[in-house]
Design an enzyme around this catalytic site. Structure first.
Site, PDB file in Angstrom:
ATOM      1  N   ASP A 136      -5.207 -11.530  -9.196  1.00 52.76           N
ATOM      2  CA  ASP A 136      -5.291 -12.106  -7.849  1.00 52.76           C
ATOM      3  C   ASP A 136      -3.909 -12.555  -7.364  1.00 52.76           C
ATOM      4  O   ASP A 136      -3.176 -13.227  -8.093  1.00 52.76           O
ATOM      5  CB  ASP A 136      -6.260 -13.292  -7.881  1.00 52.76           C
ATOM      6  CG  ASP A 136      -6.759 -13.654  -6.501  1.00 52.76           C
ATOM      7  OD1 ASP A 136      -5.939 -13.747  -5.571  1.00 52.76           O
ATOM      8  OD2 ASP A 136      -7.984 -13.838  -6.353  1.00 52.76           O
TER       9      ASP A 136
ATOM     10  N   HIS B  65      -0.345 -20.423  -4.960  1.00 55.24           N
ATOM     11  CA  HIS B  65      -0.804 -21.430  -3.980  1.00 55.24           C
ATOM     12  C   HIS B  65      -0.151 -22.782  -4.249  1.00 55.24           C
ATOM     13  O   HIS B  65       0.409 -23.407  -3.364  1.00 55.24           O
ATOM     14  CB  HIS B  65      -2.320 -21.622  -4.063  1.00 55.24           C
ATOM     15  CG  HIS B  65      -3.101 -20.562  -3.375  1.00 55.24           C
ATOM     16  ND1 HIS B  65      -3.047 -20.364  -2.017  1.00 55.24           N
ATOM     17  CD2 HIS B  65      -3.969 -19.637  -3.849  1.00 55.24           C
ATOM     18  CE1 HIS B  65      -3.831 -19.357  -1.694  1.00 55.24           C
ATOM     19  NE2 HIS B  65      -4.404 -18.903  -2.790  1.00 55.24           N
TER      20      HIS B  65
ATOM     21  N   THR C  86      -9.239 -13.094  -0.715  1.00 57.29           N
ATOM     22  CA  THR C  86      -9.735 -12.610  -2.000  1.00 57.29           C
ATOM     23  C   THR C  86     -11.077 -11.871  -1.922  1.00 57.29           C
ATOM     24  O   THR C  86     -11.198 -10.745  -2.406  1.00 57.29           O
ATOM     25  CB  THR C  86      -9.870 -13.805  -2.968  1.00 57.29           C
ATOM     26  OG1 THR C  86      -8.572 -14.359  -3.135  1.00 57.29           O
ATOM     27  CG2 THR C  86     -10.425 -13.383  -4.309  1.00 57.29           C
TER      28      THR C  86
ATOM     29  N   ASP D 196      -2.488 -16.120  -8.636  1.00 53.94           N
ATOM     30  CA  ASP D 196      -2.840 -16.670  -7.314  1.00 53.94           C
ATOM     31  C   ASP D 196      -2.804 -18.195  -7.338  1.00 53.94           C
ATOM     32  O   ASP D 196      -2.273 -18.827  -6.421  1.00 53.94           O
ATOM     33  CB  ASP D 196      -4.239 -16.181  -6.927  1.00 53.94           C
ATOM     34  CG  ASP D 196      -4.660 -16.642  -5.546  1.00 53.94           C
ATOM     35  OD1 ASP D 196      -4.082 -16.149  -4.563  1.00 53.94           O
ATOM     36  OD2 ASP D 196      -5.554 -17.506  -5.446  1.00 53.94           O
TER      37      ASP D 196
ATOM     38  N   ASP E 163      -5.298  -8.111  -4.853  1.00 56.89           N
ATOM     39  CA  ASP E 163      -6.065  -8.144  -3.603  1.00 56.89           C
ATOM     40  C   ASP E 163      -5.174  -8.389  -2.381  1.00 56.89           C
ATOM     41  O   ASP E 163      -5.513  -7.993  -1.275  1.00 56.89           O
ATOM     42  CB  ASP E 163      -7.181  -9.207  -3.687  1.00 56.89           C
ATOM     43  CG  ASP E 163      -6.690 -10.551  -4.220  1.00 56.89           C
ATOM     44  OD1 ASP E 163      -5.536 -10.651  -4.672  1.00 56.89           O
ATOM     45  OD2 ASP E 163      -7.497 -11.513  -4.199  1.00 56.89           O
TER      46      ASP E 163
HETATM   47  P1  AMP Z   1      -8.408 -17.361  -2.391  1.00 55.77           P
HETATM   48  O1  AMP Z   1      -8.659 -18.692  -1.780  1.00 55.77           O
HETATM   49  O2  AMP Z   1      -8.661 -16.248  -1.413  1.00 55.77           O
HETATM   50  O3  AMP Z   1      -7.078 -17.283  -3.012  1.00 55.77           O
HETATM   51  O4  AMP Z   1      -9.472 -17.197  -3.554  1.00 55.77           O
HETATM   52  C1  AMP Z   1      -9.147 -17.146  -4.897  1.00 55.77           C
HETATM   53  C2  AMP Z   1     -10.207 -17.802  -5.720  1.00 55.77           C
HETATM   54  O5  AMP Z   1     -11.385 -17.032  -5.760  1.00 55.77           O
HETATM   55  C3  AMP Z   1      -9.784 -17.902  -7.157  1.00 55.77           C
HETATM   56  O6  AMP Z   1      -9.224 -19.151  -7.380  1.00 55.77           O
HETATM   57  C4  AMP Z   1     -11.051 -17.744  -7.953  1.00 55.77           C
HETATM   58  O7  AMP Z   1     -11.379 -18.962  -8.576  1.00 55.77           O
HETATM   59  C5  AMP Z   1     -12.098 -17.394  -6.920  1.00 55.77           C
HETATM   60  N1  AMP Z   1     -12.903 -16.236  -7.358  1.00 55.77           N
HETATM   61  C6  AMP Z   1     -12.460 -15.006  -7.585  1.00 55.77           C
HETATM   62  N2  AMP Z   1     -13.459 -14.170  -7.983  1.00 55.77           N
HETATM   63  C7  AMP Z   1     -14.565 -14.926  -7.997  1.00 55.77           C
HETATM   64  C8  AMP Z   1     -15.926 -14.653  -8.313  1.00 55.77           C
HETATM   65  N3  AMP Z   1     -16.317 -13.421  -8.690  1.00 55.77           N
HETATM   66  N4  AMP Z   1     -16.811 -15.663  -8.190  1.00 55.77           N
HETATM   67  C9  AMP Z   1     -16.416 -16.895  -7.791  1.00 55.77           C
HETATM   68  N5  AMP Z   1     -15.136 -17.214  -7.479  1.00 55.77           N
HETATM   69  C10 AMP Z   1     -14.220 -16.250  -7.587  1.00 55.77           C
HETATM   70 ZN    ZN Z   2      -6.920 -13.502  -3.880  1.00 55.71          ZN
HETATM   71 ZN    ZN Z   3      -5.379 -17.138  -3.064  1.00 58.28          ZN
END
Ligand code: AMP
Ligand code: ZN
Ligand code: ZN
Length: 421
Positions: free
Chosen positions: A51, A212, A87, A208, A253
């Protein structure tokens, strides 16, 4: 007597709290499935997502294993995420070959007007509810054609989609150590041919997380990239011991950028929250009108007000993003969209946001670009290609595994034809 009763109550209460907070780390196995004799002859694909692994991280931080592996196989200059560069939309795009507006997961958090309900990646019930997910993810396509699949996480893999889950899967949890995951991968690949998965997904959030919390240029992110690099090498070394013809696809992603988290944008005064549903957002804020008559007035006011962000109607979003009215198959895109100018972000809470973020238009903000590396017997050797859109990964996997699809996807075969032997 009263003391014993209180003690029992205390123990029962503690057990309840422990059970609520203990992550579910058990492997789910759907019994009774086998690879057909034809599928047993097929090669293997392991698709790994790191990620937020920005397109330039391997070079920037000297990820020597990933550089060597992608040198030996295929390396794209970068991979263009779909909009918004978040994500959930992008992992599910990689799995379905469809733009987010076409597969239904239009954001990490969004509102569905017809269901009058929210989807959120933090809502484990929604995440595991297949009715939110459109398209045919790769593991469903494979299982439909009697090829077994396994998942150590991927967005959508816990949900029953078209009535199907991967044969081997886990509830999302960061509590299972990487050693254990690699051990389980080895066990999967050592199963007898009829029960051995041919398509396997892995997902790692670490890069990721540090991007952040500390920003893309921080020593913590550099460390996370090195950790990812050595983890991939361990995974590859373990797979090598099986002697199986395994192909690796290493993707991310989206990328990561340093944002202005000191001077954030508030919700514009022109937005009357009694007239619009406004899920929280930072790089994209979507306004869902309770009454369509309120849209044009608010839009005009926002246009006059807009400083530090752009305002779009769903009707005039840039076509390249596939995020407007024409593409909104599930009717889940907001009526009005507020898009901050990089590196600005919206913030409606009292907490200071993190310094690193993503979600911007990848055609305007280069830092949003993702990674695509691939190696293994099916891939050309020492092959470089320019940037391409992530909807095109689906046909790469289907071609290697000889899976047929008849439903429309947004991805084209050209990238698969270019990079496969
Ligand atoms: P973002 O805020 O877009 O960076 O989202 C990233 C977060 O999505 C990561 O910190 C993960 O903990 C969460 N994540 C990724 N895949 C999954 C999943 N299959 N189920 C639940 N949470 C997820
Ligand atoms: Zn992501
Ligand atoms: Zn993120």
């Amino acid at each position: 007597m009263k003391r014993i009763f209180l003690l029992i109550l205390f123990i029962a209460g503690s057990f309840f709290i422990w059970a609520q907070n203990t992550p579910d780390t058990t492997q789910r196995i759907i019994e009774g499935r086998v690879n057909s004799p034809e599928q047993q002859q097929k090669p293997y694909v392991i698709m790994i997502s790191a990620d937020g692994f920005r397109y330039d991280y391997a070079g920037k931080y000297g990820a020597k294993n990933l550089l060597a592996l992608s040198n030996s196989g295929v390396r794209a200059e970068s991979m263009i995420p779909s909009y918004p560069s978040m994500t959930f939309p992008n992992h599910y795009t990689l799995a379905t070959g469809l733009y987010p507006s076409h597969h239904g997961l239009v954001n990490n958090l969004f509102y569905d007007r017809n269901l009058k309900a929210f989807y959120s990646m933090r809502d484990s019930k929604a995440v595991a509810d297949g009715s939110w997910y459109g398209g045919i993810p790769l593991w469903v396509l494979a299982e439909q054609q009697h090829m077994l699949t396994a998942s150590f996480y991927w967005v959508g893999s816990e949900a029953e989609i078209k009535g199907i889950r991967p044969t081997y899967y886990f509830r999302y949890s960061e509590a299972i150590s990487v050693d254990r995951r690699i051990q389980i991968l080895k066990e999967w690949l050592q199963l007898p041919p009829e029960r051995r998965p041919h398509f396997i997904t892995f997902y790692f959030p670490e890069v990721d997380h540090s991007g952040h919390s500390f920003g893309p240029d921080s020593p913590q992110t550099e460390n996370a990239v090195h950790w990812m690099d050595s983890t991939i090498q361990r995974l590859v070394d373990t797979v090598k011991t099986t002697g199986l013809p395994v192909n690796f696809i290493f993707v991310s992603d989206h990328g990561m950028t340093k944002v202005d988290n000191d001077n954030t944008l508030p919700l514009p005064a022109a937005v009357d929250t009694s007239k619009f549903i406004v899920p929280p957002g930072s790089e994209l804020v979507e306004l869902y009108a309770k009454n369509k008559d309120d849209i044009s007035d608010t839009y005009v006011k926002l246009l006059e007000d807009s400083k530090g962000y752009k305002v779009y109607l769903k009707e005039n979003m840039p076509a390249r993003l596939h995020y407007g009215i024409k593409d909104d198959v599930f009717d889940r895109i907001g009526d009005i969209l507020l898009v901050p100018d990089w590196p600005k972000i919206f913030n409606f809470s009292s907490r200071k946001p993190s310094p690193g973020a993503h979600g911007y238009d990848p055609y305007l903000v280069k830092d949003m670009l993702a990674t695509f590396y691939a190696w293994g017997p099916a891939f050309k050797q020492e092959f470089r290609l320019p940037s391409f859109q992530n909807v095109n990964v689906y046909p790469v996997v289907t071609k290697i595994l000889g899976l047929n699809y008849t439903d429309h996807i947004d991805g084209k075969n050209a990238i698969a034809d270019l990079i496969l032997k």
